[in-house]
Design an enzyme around this catalytic site. Structure first.
Site, PDB file in Angstrom:
ATOM      1  N   LYS C  78      12.355  -0.733 -14.279  1.00  0.00           N
ATOM      2  CA  LYS C  78      11.599  -1.722 -15.398  1.00  0.00           C
ATOM      3  C   LYS C  78      12.561  -2.238 -16.671  1.00  0.00           C
ATOM      4  O   LYS C  78      12.021  -2.684 -17.593  1.00  0.00           O
ATOM      5  CB  LYS C  78      10.492  -1.167 -16.178  1.00  0.00           C
ATOM      6  CG  LYS C  78       9.362  -0.715 -15.247  1.00  0.00           C
ATOM      7  CD  LYS C  78       8.443   0.341 -15.533  1.00  0.00           C
ATOM      8  CE  LYS C  78       7.730   0.921 -14.467  1.00  0.00           C
ATOM      9  NZ  LYS C  78       7.242   2.406 -14.814  1.00  0.00           N
ATOM     10  N   ASP C 119      10.516  -8.916  -6.979  1.00  0.00           N
ATOM     11  CA  ASP C 119      10.052  -9.842  -7.818  1.00  0.00           C
ATOM     12  C   ASP C 119      10.347  -9.670  -9.405  1.00  0.00           C
ATOM     13  O   ASP C 119      10.691 -10.514  -9.813  1.00  0.00           O
ATOM     14  CB  ASP C 119       8.347  -9.581  -7.729  1.00  0.00           C
ATOM     15  CG  ASP C 119       7.633 -10.681  -8.320  1.00  0.00           C
ATOM     16  OD1 ASP C 119       8.114 -11.753  -8.056  1.00  0.00           O
ATOM     17  OD2 ASP C 119       6.602 -10.493  -9.170  1.00  0.00           O
ATOM     18  N   GLY C 120      10.546  -8.518  -9.799  1.00  0.00           N
ATOM     19  CA  GLY C 120      10.812  -8.382 -11.250  1.00  0.00           C
ATOM     20  C   GLY C 120      12.184  -8.635 -11.289  1.00  0.00           C
ATOM     21  O   GLY C 120      12.347  -9.329 -12.316  1.00  0.00           O
ATOM     22  N   ASP C 143       7.217  -3.712   0.575  1.00  0.00           N
ATOM     23  CA  ASP C 143       6.085  -4.418   0.866  1.00  0.00           C
ATOM     24  C   ASP C 143       5.870  -5.735   1.618  1.00  0.00           C
ATOM     25  O   ASP C 143       4.968  -6.159   2.018  1.00  0.00           O
ATOM     26  CB  ASP C 143       5.300  -4.893  -0.532  1.00  0.00           C
ATOM     27  CG  ASP C 143       4.872  -3.425  -1.212  1.00  0.00           C
ATOM     28  OD1 ASP C 143       5.036  -2.254  -0.582  1.00  0.00           O
ATOM     29  OD2 ASP C 143       4.549  -3.443  -2.322  1.00  0.00           O
ATOM     30  N   ARG C 187       0.299  -2.734  -2.989  1.00  0.00           N
ATOM     31  CA  ARG C 187      -0.525  -2.989  -3.920  1.00  0.00           C
ATOM     32  C   ARG C 187      -1.294  -4.235  -3.908  1.00  0.00           C
ATOM     33  O   ARG C 187      -2.567  -4.345  -4.154  1.00  0.00           O
ATOM     34  CB  ARG C 187       0.185  -2.915  -5.285  1.00  0.00           C
ATOM     35  CG  ARG C 187      -0.096  -1.504  -6.078  1.00  0.00           C
ATOM     36  CD  ARG C 187       0.723  -1.428  -7.151  1.00  0.00           C
ATOM     37  NE  ARG C 187       1.582  -0.086  -7.034  1.00  0.00           N
ATOM     38  CZ  ARG C 187       1.725   0.570  -8.197  1.00  0.00           C
ATOM     39  NH1 ARG C 187       1.310   0.443  -9.226  1.00  0.00           N
ATOM     40  NH2 ARG C 187       2.327   1.890  -7.820  1.00  0.00           N
ATOM     41  N   ARG C 283      -9.950  13.713   6.345  1.00  0.00           N
ATOM     42  CA  ARG C 283      -8.830  14.077   5.677  1.00  0.00           C
ATOM     43  C   ARG C 283      -7.921  12.853   5.505  1.00  0.00           C
ATOM     44  O   ARG C 283      -7.934  11.977   6.049  1.00  0.00           O
ATOM     45  CB  ARG C 283      -7.893  15.028   6.816  1.00  0.00           C
ATOM     46  CG  ARG C 283      -8.445  16.429   7.019  1.00  0.00           C
ATOM     47  CD  ARG C 283      -8.178  17.051   5.857  1.00  0.00           C
ATOM     48  NE  ARG C 283      -8.597  18.491   5.988  1.00  0.00           N
ATOM     49  CZ  ARG C 283      -9.885  18.889   5.851  1.00  0.00           C
ATOM     50  NH1 ARG C 283     -10.768  18.197   5.318  1.00  0.00           N
ATOM     51  NH2 ARG C 283     -10.196  20.108   6.060  1.00  0.00           N
ATOM     52  N   ILE C 290       7.967   9.003   0.955  1.00  0.00           N
ATOM     53  CA  ILE C 290       8.706   9.327   2.231  1.00  0.00           C
ATOM     54  C   ILE C 290       8.980   7.934   3.005  1.00  0.00           C
ATOM     55  O   ILE C 290       9.872   7.800   3.515  1.00  0.00           O
ATOM     56  CB  ILE C 290       7.899  10.154   3.086  1.00  0.00           C
ATOM     57  CG1 ILE C 290       7.619  11.535   2.600  1.00  0.00           C
ATOM     58  CG2 ILE C 290       8.459  10.067   4.700  1.00  0.00           C
ATOM     59  CD1 ILE C 290       6.772  12.623   2.949  1.00  0.00           C
TER      60      ILE C 290
END
Lengths: 365, 365, 365, 365
Positions: C78, C119-120, C143, C187, C283, C290
């Protein structure tokens, strides 16, 4: 001695375990090809025995089965016919329905029942044996904690999966200077954590058999830092416990119905460590059901085949009431009476813990 | 007893084998962390010992090494210092240069030499032991044919690779109704063929220990056809032989310099079968070096670590002239004098051959 | 045009992603072999640029690197030098320290900075470009949600790992008649869930882009039951949401500091489903870290190599302020100004969702 | 337009290829669930069409099929119904029996035939289209050399297997200072060699499209030696050729009936190099059928599913006589007339060859 044996039955009980189908395949092939037995398989474990729900097993049914995970006979987790939930007059009550099972076997002309399962399933197998049923047990648990045998099938595939997960976590831990925790199975016995921890280069291994001191984990993290290692890999068995008492799962997760799923010792440890080791991110992965399914590994295919063939040989030799075992490199057997109640644990003073310590792995004890 | 030990040396000899680096790692860590020994590693096996070519081994050198294939110390295949090719007056002649090696060890202050290798490498280790050098052996061969130990590291990784190859060949054989032959390593002992054959669902397994009758293979193919199986999988060890005499590689491949590379028993068998079973295509794949390199499997990482730690413990206990072994589940040791000359073979009447036969696998005997 | 380029620098930012090392390797080799550039790598992402903490990169440094997970340059998650936490007079305050970075580049004689990140990290790259620094971006996110490029490296390895996990869960679900949920990363974008769900034969896929109705999931479960399928596999992206509003993670897990670790949508869904589908066990496995580490897959090794070579070519062509992209099968580039703020999502009406629906997969919409 | 379509048929032709079953699964599911078509599958490719030998395909038949290698419809390699071997009056003669096939389709009420295959199989598909049969093609070849489409299914799984083999050979080459040759498939096109060579860190890649100069290979070996690299990895496509003329397989292997099996370019090269580079051992492994069977990779499962769904959509849209294609990231189609005769090859001046050269890989040209 066993001249009269004409028909045998198989069932699989308890959780999934790589190698179940390989045992089914070996039993079926060996029984048909060598002794001419007829083979049937009850579905859903003991429930199928109670409901007389079975399939015929022949060479075609088991073709190509050795490598496939799961069990073509399906399984059930908690069906105990000696204390079985039945509905009577609108209410569910527990009854001993084992006589129904015995009668079903008699009616179908089943001479011998082969039971593939872990502690719970084999306890019932012993109880049926006490009732006079000719039973042979085959040991199954990925935890490897059954007594009388050096190793159970499924265990090797399981540690291979856990080791691969550790290999993957390693690169991220190293690149991002993280503390990575992997929680693996093992409620009462830490064999999976111990062996995957050694193979996957863990820095800390936490076992049910060796209560841990969190300060010792922090010491290890600090010591690694001094040697330029800004990351630490921890493998924790789900049944590991801190020295200062039981883990209050309730304290971790307010209203979780399933301690495996939410919370658990891995996440508790992550929480606890983050409060102490503030400059590092701590991440926990719970390996869960991934470690008990899928294609069966080479070692377990061979072991399961040996067990399946040996189970049929025991029938031929009339050794009922016993379970096949591996002792050293020999396949042998022990009585179910000896097996039940004698579960194994990791020996805290044994060779493998000692080996781990000698290459610098901490048990935080 | 071994108070005076201060410095040890390692070398690796012979062909590649998954687990070499894991042994190097375990020896180094265990020696430094538990006994404070200094550790060096000779490069290129005995050649490095002759040339005094070595590197220092410490915790940093061996970090992250447990899973990596190959050997960071490199290896050489055929260097025997008791019969070593040296150039003298422009000619290459063979000499016993073992005294140079002994003198190099003395000059560097090396107290003990750990030798990781197979039959050839360990024969030299025994010979150095006879000369008074303190030697510890660690058994290495993917063929698993060394005496005194139940299993050598590398073997399990190797059969896993061969089994995966069989899994792949299976789908093609079945879809295309082929006869598929996989040739695996094993010149004198057929352990790889036997275990991968069972795990990979082979229909026929051919071993050096059980000369084969090609008519029995054809019978098996015909028998499978009767049961609707239009394909057959054959695993053949490179050292397998037909009953009717030696294989004349010359007959297969006119002027090939390398029997592993061109020709070989797998290709001979493919030629022979195609002449008899005319309606089926026969394909042979020689697995070759793929089965002895790459990432080390879980089982071999653990076994190699146990061997490495045990080798250092033997030094501490003064048990020189011996080799670490696995007997059943125990790590133990035997004298190099006993190991050499006592190579193992598959027992044609042993349990594993019997298991294979009982599930319907043919050995064509 | 770029005659004056003599020295370039690399940095890696953000989370772990298979292929980082392959890009580093390709950039280094291509820069040295083709253009004679000197190459350095800042350590820990932008933090290293601020602290002038770097290593020299040459052919030896990057040897054997293409397959290794992680990044030899380390990363930080970050660190934004335009809003950087610095200590002043005992207090930690946020400052724009980007001038320090620019000055460090000038002092070291670095002509161009290659930034590998998501992105960041690339937003900062754009901001440095606006300040006049010659910057080239390389897109990185498992992603796969970065704009301007069809695909980012790491994504393919990630879906392969998720698919293998689904394969493993499948055997257990089928044998034990379970509802199995696998929570994967994503996300804001559900590409991992969508592609692994198709490849891993999921019955239900839940994406951030398509809010789900739990009743539709139950319908699917019931419908499968009618067709004799007593199990159901659900893949859920971590950012998936029910139609009836936001997930209150607080409701699931009282005081968890980390929504990935405890609770999360997968576990909420398991809780919710167990209340409705009472006769089945549910479950949930959270795949977690991982899926972003370990050996890089074949596809990503090639893509990363193409990106690395293309980044160096862009330097040679003077195309600063841009990011390398894949469009169809062509490697091309776009300006960082266009990339930032244009993240992709799964198109609910796109081909791949349509394909999934046509083979019977439900999105519970 | 296609209101009258009620029944479709599938067949698979040519060699094995990971993804065949995934296409069968997607076609069947999509046809039944979305359009209500009845689906049958001819067995053994065109031979089954001639013999009217087929099975019904429904949701149960294709359950769990996406990941399985091979084809449940079986295949045949060289059956061309326009030039088919039939027995007449005791002699085998070649006849055009395509009318029998057309009549079989009519009798069974098959409205459209989906043909999954490579160049040969699709040539027949075009010929049936010319005869008025409604045909849709699906491109299949692990070599990736079919025209009109960017990529064929199976190719990605194949390069992943070849890359893993290279990873394994790497450790042995490095430890033992060997020259290791891996021969992969690709008679006319070198895509497998090129992509696996980049991903597997080959030092030299030899393609059918770029004739090689053995002196350039020796130069590369010498150059690596100067930089301390005492090993070299070479990937060679089976169709690679030296600049100085055709390879006389006859010169390598006297009487081998099968150039894939004995001899081949890899072994020729090993022989040739050993004569020049005398101080190094050279080893060749021929990957063979291992690279075209077994569990289908993630990428190919998705691509095959997209192709299968698209094929059914083309039926609905009435686009007969065409083949589904991938262009960039879009699924589209082209006429079979365009596809046949337009096979692709690696572009010696294309991006991927250029990328390989820029990171130091030699093509020995």
């Amino acid at each position: 001695m066993s001249k009269e044996i004409k028909k045998i039955a198989l069932l699989t009980g308890g959780g999934d375990c790589p190698g179940l189908n390989a045992v089914i395949s070996a039993v079926t092939k060996s029984a048909i090809l060598n002794y001419g037995y007829e083979v049937i398989g009850y579905k859903f474990g003991y429930r199928g025995l109670y409901n007389n729900d079975f399939i015929q097993l022949d060479m075609t049914t088991v073709s190509g089965l050795i490598s496939r995970g799961g069990t073509i006979l399906y399984s059930s987790n908690k069906d105990n016919l000696f204390d079985y939930a039945v509905e009577e007059e609108g209410k569910v009550i527990k009854r001993d329905v084992s006589d129904v099972a015995v009668e079903n076997l008699r009616k179908e002309g089943v001479d011998v029942l082969i039971v593939i399962g872990g502690d719970g399933t084999l306890t019932s197998a012993r109880d049926f044996s006490r009732k006079g049923v000719k039973v042979i047990g085959v040991p199954k648990t990925i935890d490897n904690d059954l007594g009388s045998t050096d190793i159970t099938f499924g265990f090797n595939t399981s540690i291979a999966i856990a080791t691969e997960a550790l290999d993957r976590l390693h690169t991220t831990a190293e690149s991002h200077h993280r503390i990575m925790i992997l929680e693996v199975m093992g409620r009462n016995a830490g064999f999976i954590a111990l062996e995957s921890g050694i193979a996957g280069s863990a820095d800390v291994i936490l076992l049910p058999e060796i209560p841990y001191d969190i300060n010792k984990i922090v010491e290890k993290i600090e010591d690694r830092k001094k040697h330029g290692k800004l990351f630490t890999i921890i493998v924790v068995a789900e049944g590991a416990k801190p020295k200062d008492g039981e883990v209050s799962v309730a304290k971790i997760v307010a209203d979780s119905p399933d301690p495996i799923r939410l919370g658990g010792i891995g996440n508790k440890l992550a929480n606890d460590l983050e409060k102490i080791v503030k400059e590092r991110e701590v991440r926990c992965t719970v390996l869960g059901h991934i470690q008990r399914g899928g294609t069966t590994g080479t070692f377990d295919r061979i072991l399961s085949t040996r067990y399946g063939v040996a189970a049929v040989d025991l029938i031929n030799r009339g050794k009922f009431g016993s379970m096949v075992c591996l002792k050293g490199k020999e396949i042998t057997y022990d009585s179910l009476e000896n097996v039940i109640g004698n579960n194994k644990q990791v020996d805290p003073n044994g060779e493998l813990v000692s080996v781990a310590k000698k290459i610098g792995i901490s048990f935080a004890d």
